[in-house]
Each structure stands twice: as C-alpha cells, then as structure tokens.
Scaffold this motif. Sequence first.
Motif, mmCIF file in Angstrom:
data_model
loop_
_atom_site.group_PDB
_atom_site.id
_atom_site.type_symbol
_atom_site.label_atom_id
_atom_site.label_comp_id
_atom_site.label_asym_id
_atom_site.label_seq_id
_atom_site.Cartn_x
_atom_site.Cartn_y
_atom_site.Cartn_z
ATOM 1 N N ARG A 1 0.822 -1.217 0.000
ATOM 2 C CA ARG A 1 0.000 0.000 0.000
ATOM 3 C C ARG A 1 0.855 1.266 0.000
ATOM 4 N N GLY A 2 2.158 1.117 -0.161
ATOM 5 C CA GLY A 2 3.043 2.276 -0.170
ATOM 6 C C GLY A 2 3.430 2.772 1.200
ATOM 7 N N VAL A 3 3.318 1.903 2.211
ATOM 8 C CA VAL A 3 3.701 2.245 3.584
ATOM 9 C C VAL A 3 4.929 1.400 3.931
ATOM 10 N N TYR A 4 6.030 2.056 4.318
ATOM 11 C CA TYR A 4 7.309 1.360 4.428
ATOM 12 C C TYR A 4 7.828 1.290 5.861
ATOM 13 N N SER A 5 8.696 0.303 6.068
ATOM 14 C CA SER A 5 9.262 0.084 7.403
ATOM 15 C C SER A 5 10.729 -0.271 7.270
ATOM 16 N N MET A 6 11.471 -0.009 8.346
ATOM 17 C CA MET A 6 12.900 -0.297 8.365
ATOM 18 C C MET A 6 13.319 -0.593 9.805
ATOM 19 N N CYS A 7 14.287 -1.487 9.952
ATOM 20 C CA CYS A 7 14.834 -1.801 11.283
ATOM 21 C C CYS A 7 16.145 -1.045 11.480
ATOM 22 N N GLY A 8 16.368 -0.562 12.682
ATOM 23 C CA GLY A 8 17.483 0.339 12.946
ATOM 24 C C GLY A 8 18.801 -0.329 13.239
ATOM 25 N N PHE A 9 19.325 -1.093 12.296
ATOM 26 C CA PHE A 9 20.702 -1.584 12.424
ATOM 27 C C PHE A 9 21.632 -0.466 11.939
ATOM 28 N N SER A 10 21.868 0.480 12.825
ATOM 29 C CA SER A 10 22.484 1.753 12.447
ATOM 30 C C SER A 10 23.944 1.622 12.015
ATOM 31 N N TYR A 11 24.656 0.572 12.438
ATOM 32 C CA TYR A 11 26.070 0.476 12.084
ATOM 33 C C TYR A 11 26.286 0.316 10.585
ATOM 34 N N ARG A 12 25.266 -0.090 9.856
ATOM 35 C CA ARG A 12 25.363 -0.112 8.399
ATOM 36 C C ARG A 12 25.694 1.271 7.846
ATOM 37 N N ARG A 13 25.322 2.303 8.589
ATOM 38 C CA ARG A 13 25.498 3.676 8.095
ATOM 39 C C ARG A 13 26.811 4.297 8.553
ATOM 40 N N THR A 14 27.692 3.523 9.172
ATOM 41 C CA THR A 14 29.037 3.993 9.446
ATOM 42 C C THR A 14 29.787 4.074 8.124
ATOM 43 N N PRO A 15 30.349 5.227 7.749
ATOM 44 C CA PRO A 15 30.997 5.333 6.437
ATOM 45 C C PRO A 15 32.028 4.249 6.159
ATOM 46 N N ALA A 16 32.842 3.883 7.154
ATOM 47 C CA ALA A 16 33.878 2.872 6.930
ATOM 48 C C ALA A 16 33.273 1.507 6.627
ATOM 49 N N LEU A 17 32.204 1.126 7.329
ATOM 50 C CA LEU A 17 31.570 -0.155 7.045
ATOM 51 C C LEU A 17 30.836 -0.119 5.707
ATOM 52 N N ALA A 18 30.233 1.026 5.377
ATOM 53 C CA ALA A 18 29.594 1.156 4.066
ATOM 54 C C ALA A 18 30.630 1.062 2.952
ATOM 55 N N LEU A 19 31.829 1.593 3.183
ATOM 56 C CA LEU A 19 32.908 1.455 2.208
ATOM 57 C C LEU A 19 33.347 -0.005 2.118
ATOM 58 N N ALA A 20 33.424 -0.702 3.239
ATOM 59 C CA ALA A 20 33.767 -2.125 3.223
ATOM 60 C C ALA A 20 32.767 -2.904 2.374
ATOM 61 N N LYS A 21 31.504 -2.615 2.524
ATOM 62 C CA LYS A 21 30.470 -3.268 1.722
ATOM 63 C C LYS A 21 30.703 -3.001 0.237
ATOM 64 N N ARG A 22 31.015 -1.769 -0.089
ATOM 65 C CA ARG A 22 31.268 -1.390 -1.486
ATOM 66 C C ARG A 22 32.462 -2.174 -2.042
ATOM 67 N N MET A 23 33.508 -2.325 -1.244
ATOM 68 C CA MET A 23 34.714 -3.025 -1.697
ATOM 69 C C MET A 23 34.471 -4.524 -1.875
ATOM 70 N N VAL A 24 33.710 -5.116 -0.962
ATOM 71 C CA VAL A 24 33.378 -6.539 -1.092
ATOM 72 C C VAL A 24 32.541 -6.771 -2.344
ATOM 73 N N ASP A 25 31.551 -5.911 -2.564
ATOM 74 C CA ASP A 25 30.695 -6.051 -3.744
ATOM 75 C C ASP A 25 31.484 -5.909 -5.038
ATOM 76 N N ALA A 26 32.569 -5.126 -4.992
ATOM 77 C CA ALA A 26 33.404 -4.926 -6.179
ATOM 78 C C ALA A 26 34.406 -6.056 -6.380
ATOM 79 N N GLY A 27 34.415 -7.029 -5.474
ATOM 80 C CA GLY A 27 35.306 -8.171 -5.612
ATOM 81 C C GLY A 27 36.715 -7.954 -5.113
ATOM 82 N N ARG A 28 36.942 -6.910 -4.316
ATOM 83 C CA ARG A 28 38.301 -6.588 -3.878
ATOM 84 C C ARG A 28 38.879 -7.651 -2.936
#
Length: 409
Positions: free
Chosen positions: A128-155
Amino acid sequence: MSDRKPLRVGMVGYAFMGAAHSHAWRTAPRFFDLPLQPELSAVAGRNAEGVRAAAGKYGWDGVETDWRRLIERDDIDLIDICTPGNTHAEIAIAALEAGKHVLCEKPLANSVEEAELMTEAADSAAARGVYSMCGFSYRRTPALALAKRMVDAGRLGQIRHVRAQYLQDWLSDANAPLTWRLDKEKSGSGSLGDIGAHSIDAAQWITGRRITGVSALLETFVKERPVGGDFVGLGGHGATGEDVELGPVTVDDAAIFSARFEGGASDGGVSDGGASDDGPIGVFEATRFALGRKNAMRLELNGTKGSLAFDFEDMNSLSFYDAAQEPDAGFRRIQVTEPEHPYTGNWWPVGHGLGYEHVFTHQVVDFVNAISEGRQPSPSFAEALQVQKVLAAVEASATDDSRWQKVQP
C-alpha cells in the motif's frame, strides 16, 4: 521554512535511543538535501513529567502519554519506535495497519514469532506504499559502508573467514543496577541481542551471505543485581547496604558462537581459479564484561585476494590488505573522510572525522529517500527477521550443550 512536503514524525520512547533518533531527525535535513522535510511532531512516553522534559530538550512539538494516541493522530506520518523489545511488535503492527511508516530499533522483536508477525504486517503495508525499516544503524558507518562497497566490487575475492566482536564493559561492576536490559521478558536477551545482533546484521550485509548454522555458548557471570540505585546511562551504581533488594539477571552477559555462512558464486563475480565456494566460516563474540573496551564493534573479513578490518572505537578508518598490490606490506589504513566515501561528502572537510550520532542521521537520510522514491528501504523487517532467526539458533544451541543448530530458513 521549507517548501518540501513534510514528513511528520511521532517517536515512542525517549531514553538513550530516543535522544540519538531525535538528534538524527533534527540534523538530517540540515546537512542532506532531502525530498521530504522531517518534522518532530510528538513524542510518547508513559511518564508525563519525563516525556514533557524530553520533548523540550530534544525539540519535539508535542507529547503523548499513550503510544496509541500517537498512532491515532492524523498529523503523524511515521512512527519511530525506541522502546524495549517486548513492545516492538504491538506498536509496529498497529502503526503499519494505521498507514504509518515505521522505523523500529533493533533487534526487531523478542522472538521469531513476533518478528514474523511484524514482517507480515510490513509486507502488507508495503503493498500500500507504507514502508518500514529496522534500525541496524552500524550499516550507516561510512567505513563499514565502504567495506560493503569493496566486497561487492570483488576486492577481497572469495571470502573465507568472518571474525566479529562486540566488546563493552559497562556491566563489569557486579554492583551495577538491575535495568530492563537485564530482564529477558523486556529485552529478549542480553549481550546477544543488544549488541551481538549488530554484528550478525553487519556480517550478513557486508558479505551478502546469510548464516545457516551455529554452535554457541551463553554465560551469565553475575546472577543477581541491586533492584535500586543510581541509574546512569546504560548502567549506573546499585544501592548498597545490608538490606539491599536483589533481583535475578535473566539474560546472558556474554555470547560466543561459531557460524557457517551460505555458499554461492565468488564475491563480486570474480573467478578464483575454480576454487569451490562452500561459504565463509565465522566466529562471533558479544560481551558487556570486557574491561577497557567501551564500544569495540569489530569486524574482519579474510578473502582469497585481500582482507578488511574495522573497529568502531576508531570509526573513521578502515584497514585493507591487498594481496596482489602489497603482498609484503600488511594492512594499510584508509581514512574514510573523503568526499567520494559513503555519506562523508555532506559533512566536514577531509580528515575531520564523524561520530556515533552521525550513523543515525544517515539512517534517517536513507529512510526518507526510500519513502519518497516509493521503494523498500534496507534493512527491511524481513532482513531483521533473518537476524532474529540467528539469535534464536544461538540460544537453542547454547541450551543444548553447544550442539550445531541450523538457522530456520
């Protein structure tokens, strides 16, 4: 004044997480160009005096002493849940059924059954266009977000090892008072769900692999604690004297488990010379008794091409080892403050680091953007349900002499 459409927020709970979330809602539109304008419309709490004080301190326009009134209000678009885990399911389901978007603190619930009901409600609301999210806030740490980017790139190539620790020491004093976090009926579990859940989510998110089985130990070092005392921050100082009332600690103080992740194609789509991929193996530890460790949320990944290591106590840096480029040099330190790094371009000049509060601001930014674009934000309740199933498997293993326990698919 903004000409953007308002997103009117109602928050339930106003303690530690309430303060962090309040700061995030206020700050996000001032540093990020958001498509909607968050408004701190009202905060709810059972203690009338306490909730009024919190509203004035954190910048909320109104107060309610019953979360149900908050959901009933027509001037509320989103419910932000910052309460103990035993209340999450009832509040979230009611809010979603009322057409309110929901941000819910982790862990999603106190049981798999509750988390499944919440996920069903979230899926129905999303249609119905109503959204939800769980607050696993550490995903939004820039260093961990960069780690995710590097893993996805196959580094890192094919990931073989995952090492995750979350170490704190605020319960090391045996006289610390008996707070709701030490009551299983309210919190669901102790260090396992409170901090270990963050490690589980981060490991699964960055690797892109779910945990499929575990073998675990849980330990409660201090069985009883003072019921009263001076409550400060997460803990405080318990009452002393001959007639001090003690209450039972019904959660774990420490959790340790080994894990197997699901297999699949090589990470980043990069071939590793035909090596089979049966999935990484992992070791996890969560404790609130590690003297000297204040908030050491650590994660290390070892792959066939390189390794990554992170420690939140040095949250603005990421350690990276590239086996091809620097075979004899060891890890190098990446200072994650460059404009091209995740989130950092909206803040300070290069080298001027961020802090704990910024991850909650980034969480708000991502949620608001997803709502505006009409797409499911991540982590969804379904992703949080997967973490809940891992928590349940850990508890089941620990109560069965650490026997291998499969995670419910």
